[in-house]
Write a protein that holds these residues in place. Structure first.
Motif, PDB file in Angstrom:
ATOM      1  N   SER A 162      47.690  35.617  46.789  1.00 32.70           N
ATOM      2  CA  SER A 162      48.122  36.920  47.316  1.00 32.70           C
ATOM      3  C   SER A 162      47.979  38.001  46.247  1.00 32.70           C
ATOM      4  O   SER A 162      47.636  39.150  46.557  1.00 32.70           O
ATOM      5  CB  SER A 162      49.553  36.834  47.844  1.00 32.70           C
ATOM      6  N   VAL A 163      48.225  37.653  45.009  1.00 33.11           N
ATOM      7  CA  VAL A 163      47.990  38.616  43.933  1.00 33.11           C
ATOM      8  C   VAL A 163      46.512  39.002  43.907  1.00 33.11           C
ATOM      9  O   VAL A 163      46.161  40.180  43.776  1.00 33.11           O
ATOM     10  CB  VAL A 163      48.399  38.030  42.562  1.00 33.11           C
TER      11      VAL A 163
ATOM     12  N   LEU B 275      44.899  42.656  44.289  1.00 26.19           N
ATOM     13  CA  LEU B 275      44.077  43.136  43.194  1.00 26.19           C
ATOM     14  C   LEU B 275      42.720  43.602  43.697  1.00 26.19           C
ATOM     15  O   LEU B 275      42.179  44.623  43.266  1.00 26.19           O
ATOM     16  CB  LEU B 275      43.889  41.997  42.186  1.00 26.19           C
ATOM     17  N   ARG B 276      42.178  42.820  44.623  1.00 27.09           N
ATOM     18  CA  ARG B 276      40.863  43.131  45.178  1.00 27.09           C
ATOM     19  C   ARG B 276      40.878  44.514  45.842  1.00 27.09           C
ATOM     20  O   ARG B 276      39.912  45.274  45.742  1.00 27.09           O
ATOM     21  CB  ARG B 276      40.507  42.070  46.207  1.00 27.09           C
TER      22      ARG B 276
ATOM     23  N   ARG C 128      37.377  41.218  38.421  1.00 22.44           N
ATOM     24  CA  ARG C 128      37.118  39.884  38.982  1.00 22.44           C
ATOM     25  C   ARG C 128      38.373  39.032  38.846  1.00 22.44           C
ATOM     26  O   ARG C 128      39.080  39.144  37.838  1.00 22.44           O
ATOM     27  CB  ARG C 128      35.997  39.198  38.229  1.00 22.44           C
ATOM     28  N   THR C 129      38.620  38.172  39.807  1.00 24.84           N
ATOM     29  CA  THR C 129      39.799  37.310  39.712  1.00 24.84           C
ATOM     30  C   THR C 129      39.393  35.846  39.683  1.00 24.84           C
ATOM     31  O   THR C 129      38.411  35.445  40.288  1.00 24.84           O
ATOM     32  CB  THR C 129      40.747  37.525  40.908  1.00 24.84           C
ATOM     33  N   MET C 130      40.184  35.056  38.975  1.00 25.76           N
ATOM     34  CA  MET C 130      39.993  33.605  39.030  1.00 25.76           C
ATOM     35  C   MET C 130      41.348  32.905  39.041  1.00 25.76           C
ATOM     36  O   MET C 130      42.343  33.431  38.554  1.00 25.76           O
ATOM     37  CB  MET C 130      39.124  33.122  37.875  1.00 25.76           C
TER      38      MET C 130
ATOM     39  N   THR D 248      38.079  32.662  50.241  1.00 27.88           N
ATOM     40  CA  THR D 248      38.012  33.696  51.276  1.00 27.88           C
ATOM     41  C   THR D 248      38.754  34.957  50.828  1.00 27.88           C
ATOM     42  O   THR D 248      38.518  36.035  51.365  1.00 27.88           O
ATOM     43  CB  THR D 248      38.604  33.205  52.602  1.00 27.88           C
ATOM     44  N   ALA D 249      39.629  34.830  49.856  1.00 26.28           N
ATOM     45  CA  ALA D 249      40.341  36.006  49.348  1.00 26.28           C
ATOM     46  C   ALA D 249      39.512  36.728  48.287  1.00 26.28           C
ATOM     47  O   ALA D 249      39.965  37.697  47.697  1.00 26.28           O
ATOM     48  CB  ALA D 249      41.692  35.596  48.764  1.00 26.28           C
ATOM     49  N   GLY D 250      38.308  36.236  48.036  1.00 31.79           N
ATOM     50  CA  GLY D 250      37.434  36.924  47.099  1.00 31.79           C
ATOM     51  C   GLY D 250      37.588  36.482  45.659  1.00 31.79           C
ATOM     52  O   GLY D 250      37.088  37.131  44.748  1.00 31.79           O
ATOM     53  N   VAL D 251      38.275  35.372  45.447  1.00 28.29           N
ATOM     54  CA  VAL D 251      38.415  34.855  44.095  1.00 28.29           C
ATOM     55  C   VAL D 251      37.067  34.316  43.629  1.00 28.29           C
ATOM     56  O   VAL D 251      36.331  33.718  44.409  1.00 28.29           O
ATOM     57  CB  VAL D 251      39.494  33.748  44.078  1.00 28.29           C
TER      58      VAL D 251
END
Lengths: 203, 203
Positions: free
Chosen positions: B66-67, B71-72, B79-81, B97-100
DNA sequence: CGCCCCGCATGACGTTTGTCATGGGCAGTG
DNA sequence: CACTGCCCATGACAAACGTCATGCGGGGCG
């Protein structure tokens, strides 16, 4: 002054990586061995005879407490301490009765960990204040041996018939124990009871 | 070449300590912020605008995924990981699917982590091969939306009556969904079903 | 459009479970 | 030795649970 020899056992490599940071700051500690599983930790300890063994509670193979008991028998000179992410009160108690000298959550910093390793090496004990408070307020398990046993068999949601067979008991008896356990824990049914017992580390 | 700005969010301080070791070895990474909770991670990200956010999956407040979605929306350039101890297949899917951009178990070394951070910063993706295999073999959740919803409400062992009330459904309907979910998962009863769904990360 | 499939919802029916009363055997304690 | 607490078992009854038959509505397809 000769450096303290440390064994690190944790399946999370990132955690084992922390001591590298530690070593950069503290010159009286030296990591002589690392392990990712319970059995591996034992083998490493036998081979390298560390002063202090830092064990993760949840590891593949054998959990930290059982490794600690084995270690206590084989290498009495080696102090053991447990680190964990999930601080269940019951685990703390189990660990302490197994002769573990420190019980620490993974939320501590590397620097704090270094301090605790020194404390343990000096012959003292350490338990995280938060966890200690929880353990005290949670108290002892009110369950009798059979109640705990039956509750454990019920842990994966098995029907009473199966539990009765696996425990070689009558179904009525199983229901009685389950009922007793649930009421002692203040749970509505056995499944909630299982959950509560897990949370407190009583299963 | 300017260094990659990294945000670290993890409630386990020892893990956040790893990058200190990382920094000693890698000179193209700089940790600009650290956080121990979900909300804190968001606040830190807003304040420091990192290139890459490394998020723990299980944190107090809000979980890593959710973070990542927040953030996205707020910082598209970041970029998130995700890093995690428990690699459930469903979590991986949710994260992607959340763009991680990367999903990594905590068993990796600090050095590997550094490599993955660079990979992500370069615009590529990374998922742990082991986890990917699990996710593929586990497949998609066979549960319908309502089934999953009801199963989740049943997760703590609540009786059907309570679930029915909380979901504004008739008790019969709740039993039906529970029954359907259990049979789809091959479980004997709803409690075993809950356990299975949890293991696969479908709840 | 008519058809069928699927998700959603409900009530009815038989089974499993929780609870209670009861009782016998067995160890530890005052 | 009497007493108490734990273990094991049984039977009965009410409540909770799992399963089935049934009905409604919307989306895809011929």
């Amino acid at each position: 002054m000769t450096a303290i020899r440390v064994l690190l056992a944790d399946d999370e490599h990132l955690i084992r990586g922390a001591p590298a940071a530690l070593l950069a700051l503290e010159d009286d500690l030296v990591v002589v061995a690392e392990a990712a599983t319970g059995p591996e930790a034992l083998a490493m300890a036998r081979a390298h005879r560390p002063d202090v063994a830092v064990l993760d509670l949840e590891m593949p193979g054998a959990d930290g407490v059982s490794v600690a008991t084995s270690l206590r028998a084989e290498l009495p000179g080696c102090r053991t301490m447990i680190v964990t992410s999930h601080g269940r009160p019951g685990h703390l108690k189990r660990a302490l009765t197994a002769g573990v000298r420190a019980f620490v959550p993974k939320t501590v910093s590397a620097r704090q960990l270094a301090g605790i390793i020194r404390t343990v090496h000096a012959g003292n004990r350490y338990v995280d204040p938060e966890l200690a408070a929880d353990a005290i307020s949670a108290g002892d398990s009110p369950l009798t041996a059979r109640e705990a046993e039956v509750l454990e068999l019920a842990a994966d949601g098995a029907p009473v018939a199966e539990i009765a067979e696996r425990a070689s008991l009558s179904q009525g008896t199983v229901r009685n124990y389950l009922s007793a356990a649930a009421s002692k824990l203040g749970a509505e049914n056995r499944h909630a009871a299982v959950r509560l017992a897990r949370e407190r580390g009583w299963v």
